[in-house]
Design an enzyme around this catalytic site. Structure first.
Site, mmCIF file in Angstrom:
data_model
loop_
_atom_site.group_PDB
_atom_site.id
_atom_site.type_symbol
_atom_site.label_atom_id
_atom_site.label_comp_id
_atom_site.label_asym_id
_atom_site.label_seq_id
_atom_site.Cartn_x
_atom_site.Cartn_y
_atom_site.Cartn_z
ATOM 1 N N ARG A 51 0.802 -1.228 0.000
ATOM 2 C CA ARG A 51 0.000 0.000 0.000
ATOM 3 C C ARG A 51 0.830 1.271 0.000
ATOM 4 O O ARG A 51 0.568 2.192 -0.772
ATOM 5 C CB ARG A 51 -0.894 0.062 1.248
ATOM 6 C CG ARG A 51 -2.192 -0.654 1.139
ATOM 7 C CD ARG A 51 -2.546 -1.215 2.487
ATOM 8 N NE ARG A 51 -1.560 -2.221 2.835
ATOM 9 C CZ ARG A 51 -1.623 -3.487 2.414
ATOM 10 N NH1 ARG A 51 -2.642 -3.887 1.735
ATOM 11 N NH2 ARG A 51 -0.676 -4.359 2.694
ATOM 12 N N THR A 52 1.797 1.348 0.896
ATOM 13 C CA THR A 52 2.497 2.627 1.075
ATOM 14 C C THR A 52 3.265 2.982 -0.196
ATOM 15 O O THR A 52 3.144 4.091 -0.716
ATOM 16 C CB THR A 52 3.441 2.545 2.295
ATOM 17 O OG1 THR A 52 2.694 2.043 3.400
ATOM 18 C CG2 THR A 52 4.008 3.901 2.636
ATOM 19 N N LYS A 80 26.551 -4.025 -1.626
ATOM 20 C CA LYS A 80 28.025 -3.932 -1.740
ATOM 21 C C LYS A 80 28.624 -3.275 -0.510
ATOM 22 O O LYS A 80 29.824 -3.023 -0.462
ATOM 23 C CB LYS A 80 28.401 -3.121 -2.981
ATOM 24 C CG LYS A 80 27.880 -3.677 -4.281
ATOM 25 C CD LYS A 80 28.177 -2.698 -5.411
ATOM 26 C CE LYS A 80 27.270 -2.949 -6.601
ATOM 27 N NZ LYS A 80 27.217 -1.787 -7.502
ATOM 28 N N ARG A 101 11.263 3.842 3.442
ATOM 29 C CA ARG A 101 10.921 2.872 4.501
ATOM 30 C C ARG A 101 12.192 2.104 4.849
ATOM 31 O O ARG A 101 12.930 1.680 3.950
ATOM 32 C CB ARG A 101 9.835 1.899 4.036
ATOM 33 C CG ARG A 101 9.605 0.764 5.033
ATOM 34 C CD ARG A 101 8.412 -0.084 4.698
ATOM 35 N NE ARG A 101 7.176 0.635 4.948
ATOM 36 C CZ ARG A 101 5.959 0.094 4.864
ATOM 37 N NH1 ARG A 101 5.826 -1.179 4.524
ATOM 38 N NH2 ARG A 101 4.886 0.817 5.100
ATOM 39 N N HIS A 129 4.975 5.814 11.521
ATOM 40 C CA HIS A 129 4.484 5.679 10.130
ATOM 41 C C HIS A 129 3.543 6.867 9.900
ATOM 42 O O HIS A 129 2.332 6.718 9.816
ATOM 43 C CB HIS A 129 3.757 4.343 9.989
ATOM 44 C CG HIS A 129 3.505 3.895 8.582
ATOM 45 N ND1 HIS A 129 3.688 4.704 7.476
ATOM 46 C CD2 HIS A 129 3.051 2.701 8.098
ATOM 47 C CE1 HIS A 129 3.371 4.021 6.384
ATOM 48 N NE2 HIS A 129 2.987 2.802 6.735
HETATM 49 N N1 CP Z 1 -0.166 -0.005 5.842
HETATM 50 C C1 CP Z 1 1.026 -0.295 5.300
HETATM 51 O O1 CP Z 1 2.051 0.297 5.643
HETATM 52 O O2 CP Z 1 0.973 -1.260 4.331
HETATM 53 P P1 CP Z 1 2.221 -1.752 3.491
HETATM 54 O O3 CP Z 1 3.192 -2.410 4.434
HETATM 55 O O4 CP Z 1 1.668 -2.696 2.465
HETATM 56 O O5 CP Z 1 2.852 -0.541 2.864
#
Ligand code: CP
Length: 302
Positions: A51-52, A80, A101, A129
């Protein structure tokens, strides 16, 4: 918000949250605009995501911008031995904004200190998040008609779940009452409870949600985060702690909605999906509009 990184949800004020939510509502009406033409965004995902990453990339593409990056760090020069610092310094040369991320708590803050372009934290370990939180706020306001004075139930992995940590901090601006439901092993960490106590926010801790679910405005389910456990036996002990089933929703408030950041494993049974109180798929869709609002605000285009 122009050029301001979004690393922790506490980087933004209550007014800034509300501006993002209002802008997201505009994007919901018209998600296809050319306002990012000529802009290049990097999505650096050192951890898996559906999703993100895809909603950030869809957000950019629908606004006429372009995306570079990776969805798997094993295809980058990290394999590396390149450091995060050098990786960020390189990517900074190419793009206008970085979405990252990373499995390590604090990695996004570090990246924002090294980068000469704004950084959006798309999740750093069990820490934060914030873009998820803004889409959660958007979903709560849209379904409840307000953010103030709500009973928010958080159920499941409250220890490692970064989405509940960010959401708790953001909602503290709106006088919520929190109900934290978790097994002992996955309780909300002390530092977040202290955060609430310092602000005079009410919270209660339970092990079972059924006796109290009739009081919920929002039920925020979470997945037990297998990837954060160092001991697989501990994961096995807690992985089936809570399973929400359709039959459990009979005595819930008419306005109650079920949210989940997704992905789910088994904590929401499939028979809940057809219940009008299930909102998690629309919640994920809201992420597109909210991320359009975040990017365009940071780049000063709205
Ligand atoms: N909600 C969320 O962060 O989903 P993903 O891990 O799929 O990005």
């Amino acid at each position: 918000m122009k050029n301001k990184s979004l690393v922790s949800i506490t980087d933004y004020s209550r007014d800034e949250y509300l501006k993002i939510l209002d802008l997201a509502a505009e994007f919901e009406k018209n998600p296809n605009q050319e306002i990012l033409k000529g802009k290049l965004i990097a999505t650096l995902f050192f951890e898996p995501s559906t999703r993100t990453r895809l909603s950030f990339e869809s957000a950019v593409n629908r606004l006429g911008g372009r995306v570079v990056g990776f969805s798997d760090a094993s295809s980058s020069s990290v394999t590396k031995g390149e450091t995060l610092k050098d990786t960020i310094k390189m990517v900074t040369n190419y793009v206008d904004l970085i979405v990252m991320r990373h499995p390590l708590e604090g990695a996004a803050r570090y990246a924002s200190e090294v980068a000469s372009v704004p950084v959006v934290n798309a999740g750093d370990g069990a820490n934060q998040h914030p873009s998820q939180t803004l889409l959660d706020l958007y979903s709560i306001r849209k379904t409840q008609g307000k953010l103030e004075d709500l009973n928010i139930f958080m159920i499941g992995d409250l220890k490692y779940g970064r989405t509940v940590h960010s959401l708790l901090m953001a909602m503290s601006h709106f006088n919520p009452t929190f109900y934290f439901i978790s097994p002992d092993e996955l309780k909300m960490p002390k530092e977040y409870l202290m955060f609430l106590e310092q602000r005079g926010i009410k919270y209660y801790e339970y092990k079972d949600f059924m006796p109290i679910i009739s009081q919920a405005d929002i039920v925020y389910m979470t997945r037990v985060q297998k990837e954060r456990f160092s001991d697989p036996i501990e994961y096995e002990k807690t992985k089936n702690a809570y399973i929400l089933r359709n039959s459990m929703l009979d005595n819930t408030r008419p306005n109650m909605k079920i949210l989940h950041p997704l992905p789910r494993v088994n904590e929401i049974a499939a028979d809940v999906d057809e219940n009008p109180k299930a909102y998690y798929f629309t919640q994920a869709l809201n992420g597109l509009y909210v991320r359009q609002a975040i990017i365009s605000s940071i780049l000063g285009l709205k």
